[in-house]
Design a protein around this motif. Structure first.
Motif, PDB file in Angstrom:
ATOM      1  N   LYS A  31     -15.832 -16.311 -16.770  1.00 58.86           N
ATOM      2  CA  LYS A  31     -16.172 -14.916 -17.077  1.00 58.86           C
ATOM      3  C   LYS A  31     -15.865 -14.582 -18.535  1.00 58.86           C
ATOM      4  CE  LYS A  31     -15.411 -13.452 -12.300  1.00 58.86           C
ATOM      5  NZ  LYS A  31     -14.727 -12.521 -11.379  1.00 58.86           N
ATOM      6  N   VAL A  32     -16.232 -15.518 -19.391  1.00 63.52           N
ATOM      7  CA  VAL A  32     -15.901 -15.405 -20.819  1.00 63.52           C
ATOM      8  C   VAL A  32     -16.500 -14.160 -21.455  1.00 63.52           C
ATOM      9  CG1 VAL A  32     -16.302 -16.489 -23.067  1.00 63.52           C
ATOM     10  CG2 VAL A  32     -15.567 -17.879 -21.140  1.00 63.52           C
ATOM     11  N   TYR A  33     -17.698 -13.760 -21.002  1.00 65.49           N
ATOM     12  CA  TYR A  33     -18.406 -12.682 -21.696  1.00 65.49           C
ATOM     13  C   TYR A  33     -18.301 -11.337 -20.989  1.00 65.49           C
ATOM     14  CZ  TYR A  33     -20.166 -16.862 -23.909  1.00 65.49           C
ATOM     15  OH  TYR A  33     -20.244 -18.080 -24.555  1.00 65.49           O
ATOM     16  N   GLU A  34     -17.492 -11.256 -19.960  1.00 61.75           N
ATOM     17  CA  GLU A  34     -17.254  -9.964 -19.315  1.00 61.75           C
ATOM     18  C   GLU A  34     -16.254  -9.179 -20.166  1.00 61.75           C
ATOM     19  OE1 GLU A  34     -16.263 -10.215 -15.203  1.00 61.75           O
ATOM     20  OE2 GLU A  34     -18.135 -11.244 -14.671  1.00 61.75           O
ATOM     21  N   ALA A  35     -16.701  -8.036 -20.650  1.00 67.08           N
ATOM     22  CA  ALA A  35     -15.901  -7.252 -21.591  1.00 67.08           C
ATOM     23  C   ALA A  35     -15.206  -6.115 -20.862  1.00 67.08           C
ATOM     24  CB  ALA A  35     -16.803  -6.698 -22.694  1.00 67.08           C
ATOM     25  N   ASN A  36     -13.888  -6.129 -20.905  1.00 64.26           N
ATOM     26  CA  ASN A  36     -13.092  -5.098 -20.242  1.00 64.26           C
ATOM     27  C   ASN A  36     -12.259  -4.339 -21.269  1.00 64.26           C
ATOM     28  OD1 ASN A  36     -13.800  -5.847 -17.461  1.00 64.26           O
ATOM     29  ND2 ASN A  36     -12.704  -7.741 -17.930  1.00 64.26           N
ATOM     30  N   VAL A  37     -11.965  -3.114 -20.938  1.00 63.92           N
ATOM     31  CA  VAL A  37     -11.169  -2.269 -21.836  1.00 63.92           C
ATOM     32  C   VAL A  37      -9.827  -2.937 -22.119  1.00 63.92           C
ATOM     33  CG1 VAL A  37      -9.931  -0.087 -22.012  1.00 63.92           C
ATOM     34  CG2 VAL A  37     -12.269  -0.132 -21.091  1.00 63.92           C
ATOM     35  N   ASP A  38      -9.504  -3.042 -23.420  1.00 62.95           N
ATOM     36  CA  ASP A  38      -8.238  -3.633 -23.840  1.00 62.95           C
ATOM     37  C   ASP A  38      -7.765  -2.896 -25.094  1.00 62.95           C
ATOM     38  OD1 ASP A  38      -6.060  -5.092 -24.637  1.00 62.95           O
ATOM     39  OD2 ASP A  38      -7.077  -7.042 -24.647  1.00 62.95           O
ATOM     40  N   PRO A  39      -6.954  -1.868 -24.928  1.00 61.32           N
ATOM     41  CA  PRO A  39      -6.516  -1.058 -26.079  1.00 61.32           C
ATOM     42  C   PRO A  39      -5.751  -1.846 -27.134  1.00 61.32           C
ATOM     43  CG  PRO A  39      -6.057   0.071 -24.007  1.00 61.32           C
ATOM     44  CD  PRO A  39      -6.447  -1.336 -23.651  1.00 61.32           C
ATOM     45  N   SER A  40      -5.281  -3.045 -26.773  1.00 60.81           N
ATOM     46  CA  SER A  40      -4.529  -3.838 -27.750  1.00 60.81           C
ATOM     47  C   SER A  40      -5.434  -4.534 -28.760  1.00 60.81           C
ATOM     48  CB  SER A  40      -3.669  -4.879 -27.031  1.00 60.81           C
ATOM     49  OG  SER A  40      -4.482  -5.888 -26.445  1.00 60.81           O
ATOM     50  N   LYS A  41      -6.767  -4.520 -28.514  1.00 58.26           N
ATOM     51  CA  LYS A  41      -7.701  -5.223 -29.400  1.00 58.26           C
ATOM     52  C   LYS A  41      -8.732  -4.248 -29.959  1.00 58.26           C
ATOM     53  CE  LYS A  41      -9.214  -9.296 -28.201  1.00 58.26           C
ATOM     54  NZ  LYS A  41      -9.878 -10.370 -27.418  1.00 58.26           N
ATOM     55  N   PRO A  42      -9.160  -4.460 -31.198  1.00 60.50           N
ATOM     56  CA  PRO A  42     -10.266  -3.643 -31.708  1.00 60.50           C
ATOM     57  C   PRO A  42     -11.544  -4.009 -30.966  1.00 60.50           C
ATOM     58  CG  PRO A  42      -9.790  -5.431 -33.227  1.00 60.50           C
ATOM     59  CD  PRO A  42      -8.720  -5.477 -32.171  1.00 60.50           C
ATOM     60  N   LYS A  43     -12.435  -3.034 -30.775  1.00 63.38           N
ATOM     61  CA  LYS A  43     -13.663  -3.296 -30.014  1.00 63.38           C
ATOM     62  C   LYS A  43     -14.857  -3.402 -30.956  1.00 63.38           C
ATOM     63  CE  LYS A  43     -15.834   0.804 -30.514  1.00 63.38           C
ATOM     64  NZ  LYS A  43     -17.261   1.082 -30.799  1.00 63.38           N
ATOM     65  N   PHE A  44     -15.912  -4.047 -30.452  1.00 64.30           N
ATOM     66  CA  PHE A  44     -17.178  -4.092 -31.187  1.00 64.30           C
ATOM     67  C   PHE A  44     -18.294  -4.039 -30.153  1.00 64.30           C
ATOM     68  CE2 PHE A  44     -20.707  -5.690 -33.680  1.00 64.30           C
ATOM     69  CZ  PHE A  44     -20.473  -5.115 -34.929  1.00 64.30           C
ATOM     70  N   PHE A  45     -19.165  -3.027 -30.266  1.00 61.17           N
ATOM     71  CA  PHE A  45     -20.216  -2.762 -29.300  1.00 61.17           C
ATOM     72  C   PHE A  45     -21.553  -2.999 -29.989  1.00 61.17           C
ATOM     73  CE2 PHE A  45     -21.967   0.906 -26.403  1.00 61.17           C
ATOM     74  CZ  PHE A  45     -22.749  -0.005 -25.719  1.00 61.17           C
ATOM     75  N   VAL A  46     -22.284  -4.021 -29.542  1.00 61.04           N
ATOM     76  CA  VAL A  46     -23.531  -4.407 -30.195  1.00 61.04           C
ATOM     77  C   VAL A  46     -24.656  -4.426 -29.169  1.00 61.04           C
ATOM     78  CG1 VAL A  46     -23.049  -6.881 -29.911  1.00 61.04           C
ATOM     79  CG2 VAL A  46     -24.629  -6.131 -31.702  1.00 61.04           C
ATOM     80  N   THR A  47     -25.843  -3.955 -29.574  1.00 62.82           N
ATOM     81  CA  THR A  47     -26.939  -3.820 -28.617  1.00 62.82           C
ATOM     82  C   THR A  47     -28.281  -4.270 -29.198  1.00 62.82           C
ATOM     83  OG1 THR A  47     -27.402  -1.529 -29.267  1.00 62.82           O
ATOM     84  CG2 THR A  47     -25.827  -1.862 -27.471  1.00 62.82           C
TER      85      THR A  47
END
Length: 965
Positions: A31-47
Motif C-alpha cells: 500500500k505504498v501509494y495510499e496517502a493518509n493524513v500525517d501531520p508530522s510530514k509536509p503534504k503535496f497534493f498533485v492532480t
C-alpha cells in the motif's frame, strides 16, 4: 486490439515487463501509494484533469499524466506525504451521442469499439450510456496501473448522476455560486449542434475544434441596381467598406433568396440558418446560382459606388454568407484574385458575361496607412511572400493574418474615407459598423471564425439560447479575485502566467447547463444538466473525502451543511451530524482530511485546457474558498506528435497506451514519453519508436551494469576522483533544480545519459573506479531514475542488496562543499584537448609528438573581463568593444587577435579557469593523453617561454596544439 510490431529489442522488453509485474504487485501489497493524513510530514497534493470515458488512453493523455506521476514520485522522495488521486469524467454529450449512434447501427462506432478490444458479445450493452462509463473507467484504471502510476486508487470516482455522491457535491457548489450572485439566466450566443439540438462545448467536439467560439461579425447588405434585392457579405473589418471595388462569388456556388427581417437577401443556406437561430425572421423563397449573379451591379453602402459581382475560386461557398466584398488594397486574397481576373483571357471573361474593359479599369483604393507598409499594402505583402495565384492558400493565409493584424493595431484611415480621415482603424471600425447598422445597410451577427463540427459529425453554428443558465465570468469583481489568486500561483513555465492573465480578461459569461446529456441536474432547475466543463472545477476537494463516503453512507445524507462544514469550516460537526444523520467521527475525519490536503499544490494539464478548464478551476476556487485554500500551481505541456506527425486515427498515426504497454512495457514507454519533450510549455512533444528501443537498451544495460559492478573498485584515492565526486554532486544539484521546475526531459537526460557519459570518461581517466564513488554513483543514478522508470530502479536497488523500496527512499542530496566548478571545467579542457589533437592527427595521418601551449597570463585577464560582462547580461560584441579599450600591457593588434578569436569561438568563455588550475590539470593528464594517443610524446609549455610555432594561437581553456610528424 491490434498489436504493434515496431520495436526491435523484444527480448529486453519481455525482461522489463516481467520486472514490472513483480514490483507492481509488491507496491500494491505494501500500500505504498495510499496517502493518509500525517501531520508530522509536509503534504503535496498533485492532480491530473479528468480523462473522458469514451475510449482508451492514448499516448497524448499518457504523456501529461506521466508528468504528474513523475512529480508525485519525486516529491515523495523529497520527504513529502503525497496525494495523487484519479477520477473519471463522463459528463456531457459525447457518450450519449455514441450510444445513440450505436443504437442507430453506426458502423464507425461499432468498429471503434472492436478496435479497442471490446468483446463483440458485450458491444450491444454500449447502447446504454452507463455501460460506456463503467467499462472504460475499469479499462483506464487497468492501463494506468500497468503504466506504473503512483495513484491512491481508494479515491477514484466518476462523474454524473450515475454517482449520486459526486452529484451532491456538484449541487452544493452551484448553490454556493448562485448565492454569491455568479449565476444568471438569460440569452446567450452558443455553439449549437442542429442535429443533436444541443450546445456544443469543447468536450463535445473533436480536438481540432477545441477553443473555437462565437465571434462578432458584420453582414453588409449591397443593394442590387434596379432591384429590391440585397447581396449579403460577411466581414470582420467593416471599416474596409470604404475601399470596396467589387463583390466575389465562387462560380460553382448556389445561394438562397430569403426574406430576412422583411428584406430580400441573397446569401448561403448556412448563414440563413444561423440568422434564424439569432432572433431574425428568415424565410427562404428561392434559389440563385452564382452564374446568375456574375456581372450584376450593386451599390456600395456609404460611398454609393456602383461595383460589379465577379468570379473568384478562393471564395468558400459555405463560409460566411458565401459572398465576399472585395478590398484588394487591403486583403491579399482579393488582390490576387483581381490580378488573376485581369490576366484572364478576354473570351473567358465574356463567357461569364463580363466586359473585359470593366475588369481592366478597376482601380485599387487604398484607405489605410500603416507604418512599415509602403504602396498598396496587399500588393506589397503578397509580393514579399511570393504568392502568385489564388491557389497559393498557405502563403495567402499567412499574408492575411499579418496584414490584418498590423492594420488593426497600427493603421490610420487615409484617402477617400470622408469624415473618418485620421482615425485609427481600431477607432474607425466600431464607428463605421454603427453607421452601417443605423442606416439599415448591415446586420450584426455572431458566427464561428472557422468550421466547427460536433462529435456526432454535424456542422455547428451559433444560436441564441434563451432561458439558459450562465456563469457570469464577465463579473469584474470575480475577475479581480481570480487575478489575485493567479498572481500568487506558480505557473510552469513561468512566462505563461501573463497568458493566463490575458485569458482571465478575455473570458466571458459561460453557458453552464445543457440538456439531454449525462451530468448532474441543476438543483433548482432539473430540466438542465450542468455541462462537462462546469462540473469539473473544484472536484479536487472531493478527492480528499470521497473514500470516506462512496458506498459507505446514503448520498441523500450529503446535505449542503455537510459540505459547508467540511470545506468552509462553517457550523459544527455536532450540528451537521444532527441534521444529516452522519456519524460524528466521519464528519470530523472528512474535515481533517480536507484541511490537511488542501490546497492543491500542483495541477498539470495539456495546453488545450488553458482557455477553459484551467480558467474555470481558478475562477471557482477564487469564488468559493478562502485565500489560504487557493491552488498553488499549474504546469502546462503541449500535445504529442508520433514520429513527427499529428496523432490521428484517420491517418493511422495513432497509438494507445495499451498497445505500447503490450509492446514495450511501462518503463520504456515512460522514458520515450519523457524524451519526447517532457520539459513543459506550449511546444508539442514528439514520441518516436526509436526512443522506445533506445530506452529498452538503456534500462536493461543499467540493470546489467549494477549487477556486475556494485561493490567493486579500488580503495586508494586518485586526483581524478575529486573530479568525479564533484561531477556526481553537481549533477544531482542540476537534476534537482530541473525537477523543481518540472523540466523532466532535461532532468532525466542529465541523471541517466549524461552522468553515464561522465562515468565512461572517468573510467578512461582512472582505469579502475574508486569503490566508494562507484557505489555512490550506482545509488545516485538508481535513485534519480526512480521517478522516471520506477520498476527498473526498484529492481536495481534490490540487486545492490537494499531491502527498502527505492520509490520511498530519500532523494540524493548534493554537498556544495564537494562541488568544484574549476576542477570540472579543467577536466573538460582535457577532454576537448584530446578530441582536438585527435582531429589534427587524423588530418596529418601520423605524429611523433604534440606540443600543448598554455595561453599567456594576460589573456586570462582579458577573458575574465569578457566573461564577467557577459554573465552580467551584456552582449558579447558590446563586451568586446569595452575590453578593447582597456590596457593589458600588450600591443593593440595582439589584443584584437584574441578578441576576434573569442568572437569566432565564444564557447571558450565556458572553459575559463585560473591558469594555475589549467596547467595543473594538463600536467596530471599528460600520461593519460599520451596513452590515449598511442604513446606519442606530449610536451606542455607556457606561451611566454614556449617554442611552438603556433603558441600565439593559445587561448585560456583552449591551448594551442602543434603536432610534429
Amino acid at each position: 486490439m491490434e498489436r504493434l510490431t515496431l520495436i526491435t529489442n523484444v527480448r529486453a522488453a519481455e525482461r522489463l515487463k516481467s520486472i514490472e509485474d513483480k514490483w507492481q504487485a509488491e507496491w500494491s501489497r505494501a500500500k505504498v501509494y495510499e496517502a493518509n493524513v500525517d501531520p508530522s510530514k509536509p503534504k503535496f497534493f498533485v492532480t491530473f484533469p479528468f480523462p473522458y470515458m469514451n475510449g482508451l488512453p492514448h499516448l497524448g493523455s499518457a504523456f501529461t499524466i506521466l508528468r504528474v506521476d513523475i512529480t508525485a514520485r519525486y516529491k515523495r522522495m523529497r520527504g513529502y506525504n503525497v496525494l495523487f488521486p484519479q477520477g473519471w469524467h463522463a459528463t456531457g454529450g459525447p457518450i450519449v451521442a455514441a450510444a445513440r449512434r450505436l443504437s442507430e447501427g453506426d458502423a464507425k462506432i461499432l468498429n471503434e469499439l472492436k478496435s479497442m478490444g471490446v468483446p463483440e458479445s458485450v458491444i450491444p450493452q454500449f447502447k446504454d450510456p452507463a455501460t460506456w462509463v463503467r467499462y472504460f473507467t475499469q479499462e483506464w484504471k487497468k492501463d494506468l496501473m500497468r503504466y506504473g502510476l503512483s495513484i491512491d486508487w481508494r479515491r477514484e470516482f466518476f462523474t454524473t448522476s450515475l454517482n449520486p455522491y459526486f452529484s451532491k457535491f456538484v449541487e452544493w457548489q452551484y448553490l454556493k455560486l448562485r448565492d454569491l450572485g455568479y449565476i444568471r439566466k438569460g440569452e446567450h450566443p452558443v455553439v449549437w449542434c442542429p442535429h443533436e439540438k444541443k450546445v456544443v462545448g469543447d468536450h463535445d467536439r473533436p480536438d481540432e475544434y477545441v477553443g473555437i467560439g462565437p465571434v462578432e461579425a458584420t453582414i453588409v447588405l449591397f443593394k442590387q441596381m434596379n432591384s429590391d434585392t440585397y447581396l449579403a457579405t460577411l466581414t470582420y473589418r467593416p471599416e474596409t467598406i470604404l475601399g470596396v471595388t467589387n463583390l466575389w462569388v465562387n462560380p460553382a456556388s448556389e445561394y438562397v433568396l430569403a426574406e430576412v427581417d422583411g428584406k430580400r437577401v441573397i446569401l448561403n443556406e448556412y448563414m440563413a440558418e444561423e440568422l434564424a437561430d439569432q432572433r431574425h425572421e428568415v424565410k427562404i423563397i428561392g434559389r440563385v446560382s452564382a452564374r446568375e449573379l456574375i456581372g450584376v451591379k450593386v451599390i456600395v453602402p456609404l460611398t454609393n459606388a456602383v461595383v460589379p459581382v465577379l468570379p473568384a475560386t478562393f471564395v468558400v461557398p459555405d463560409e460566411g454568407t458565401g459572398l465576399v466584398m472585395s478590398v484588394p488594397a487591403h486583403a491579399p486574397y482579393d488582390y490576387v484574385a483581381l490580378m488573376d481576373l485581369k490576366k484572364m483571357n478576354e473570351d473567358a471573361l465574356r463567357e461569364y458575361g463580363i466586359d473585359p474593359s470593366e475588369v481592366r479599369s478597376i482601380r485599387v483604393k487604398k484607405i489605410i496607412e500603416t507604418p512599415g507598409l509602403k504602396g498598396i499594402p496587399a500588393e506589397s505583402i503578397v509580393s514579399k511572400l511570393g504568392a502568385k495565384s489564388q491557389e497559393d492558400r498557405d502563403l495567402l493565409e499567412k499574408a492575411t493574418k499579418d496584414l490584418y493584424s498590423r492594420e488593426y493595431y497600427m493603421g490610420v484611415m487615409k484617402g477617400e474615407v470622408g469624415s473618418y480621415e485620421g482615425l485609427k482603424v481600431i477607432e474607425a471600425r466600431p464607428a463605421i459598423e454603427s453607421e452601417l447598422v443605423k442606416l439599415g445597410h448591415a446586420i450584426k451577427v455572431y458566427t464561428l471564425p472557422s468550421k466547427v463540427y460536433c462529435r456526432c459529425g454535424a456542422r455547428t453554428h451559433v444560436k441564441f439560447v434563451e432561458n439558459q443558465w450562465f456563469l457570469t465570468y464577465s463579473d469584474e469583481g470575480w475577475k479581480l479575485r481570480t487575478k489575485k489568486l493567479l498572481s500568487n500561483m506558480n505557473i510552469y513555465p513561468p512566462h505563461l502566467k501573463s497568458d493566463f492573465m490575458q485569458l482571465v480578461d478575455w473570458l466571458k459569461d459561460w453557458a453552464c447547463t445543457h440538456q439531454n446529456e449525462l451530468g448532474t441536474p441543476l438543483p433548482w432547475d432539473k430540466d438542465w444538466v450542468i455541462e462537462s466543463l462546469s462540473d469539473s472545477t473544484i472536484y479536487m476537494a472531493y478527492y480528499t473525502i470521497d473514500y470516506l463516503l462512496q458506498g459507505k453512507v446514503n448520498p441523500e445524507q450529503l446535505k449542503p451543511e455537510f459540505f459547508d462544514y467540511v470545506f468552509l469550516g462553517r457550523g459544527s460537526a455536532e450540528e451537521v451530524s444532527r441534521s444529516t444523520g452522519l456519524p460524528l467521527e466521519l464528519i470530523e475525519a472528512a474535515r481533517r482530511e480536507f484541511t490537511y490536503w488542501y490546497p492543491v499544490d500542483l495541477r498539470i494539464s495539456g495546453k488545450d485546457l488553458m482557455q477553459n478548464h484551467l480558467l474555470f478551476f481558478m475562477y471557482h476556487h477564487a469564488a468559493i474558498f478562502d485565500e489560504s485554500l487557493w491552488p498553488r500551481g499549474i504546469g502546462i505541456n503541449g500535445w504529442v506528435l508520433i514520429n513527427g506527425a499529428k496523432m490521428s486515427k484517420s491517418t493511422g498515426n495513432f497509438i494507445t497506451l495499451r498497445q505500447m504497454l503490450n509492446e514495450a512495457g511501462a518503463d520504456a514507454t515512460r522514458i520515450a514519453e519523457v524524451l519526447a519533450g517532457a520539459d513543459g510549455g506550449l511546444d508539442d512533444a514528439n514520441f518516436t519508436l526509436r526512443d522506445v528501443d533506445t530506452a529498452l537498451s538503456g534500462l536493461v544495460d543499467w540493470l546489467d551494469f549494477v549487477k556486475d559492478n556494485y561493490g567493486k573498485g579500488r580503495d586508494e584515492r586518485l586526483a581524478i576522483d575529486d573530479w568525479f565526486e564533484s561531477t556526481l554532486n553537481s549533477t544531482v544539484k542540476r537534476v534537482t533544480e530541473s525537477m523543481e521546475q518540472l523540466k523532466f526531459k532535461t532532468a532525466f537526460t542529465l541523471a541517466f545519459y549524461e552522468l553515464q557519459n561522465k562515468f565512461r570518461w572517468y573510467l578512461k581517466r582512472a582505469g579502475t573506479p574508486n569503490r566508494d564513488l562507484l557505489k555512490k554513483y550506482i545509488e545516485y543514478v538508481t535513485l534519480m531514475l526512480a521517478p522516471f522508470a520506477p520498476h527498473t530502479a526498484e529492481e536495481a536497488w534490490h540487486v545492490t542488496g537494499h531491502t527498502t523500496f527505492v520509490v520511498t527512499e530519500k532523494w540524493p542530496e548534493y554537498d556544495e562543499r564537494l562541488i568544484r566548478d574549476d576542477v570540472e571545467t579543467a577536466e573538460r579542457i582535457v577532454e576537448v584537448l584530446l578530441n582536438d589533437v585527435r582531429d589534427v592527427i587524423g588530418l596529418l595521418g601520423a605524429a611523433k609528438s604534440v606540443t600543448v601551449t598554455v595561453a599567456a597570463e594576460w589573456k586570462y585577464a582579458v577573458l575574465s573581463d569578457l566573461k564577467r560582462a557577459v554573465d552580467a547580461g551584456k552582449p558579447l560584441k558590446e563586451a568586446v568593444k569595452d575590453v578593447m579599450g582597456k590596457d593589458y600591457g600588450v600591443p593593440r593588434q595582439e589584443l584584437s587577435k584574441v578578441l576576434q578569436s573569442v568572437l569566432r569561438s565564444p564557447e571558450v568563455l565556458e572553459l575559463l579557469v585560473s591558469r594555475d588550475v589549467e596547467l595543473k590539470a594538463l600536467a596530471e593528464a599528460r600520461d593519460f593523453l599520451s596513452r590515449e594517443l598511442g604513446g606519442i610524446e606530449i610536451r606542455i609549455e607556457e606561451e611566454e617561454e614556449g617554442v611552438s610555432p603556433r603558441k600565439s594561437n593559445a587561448l585560456p581553456g583552449k591551448p594551442a596544439i602543434y603536432v610534429s610528424k
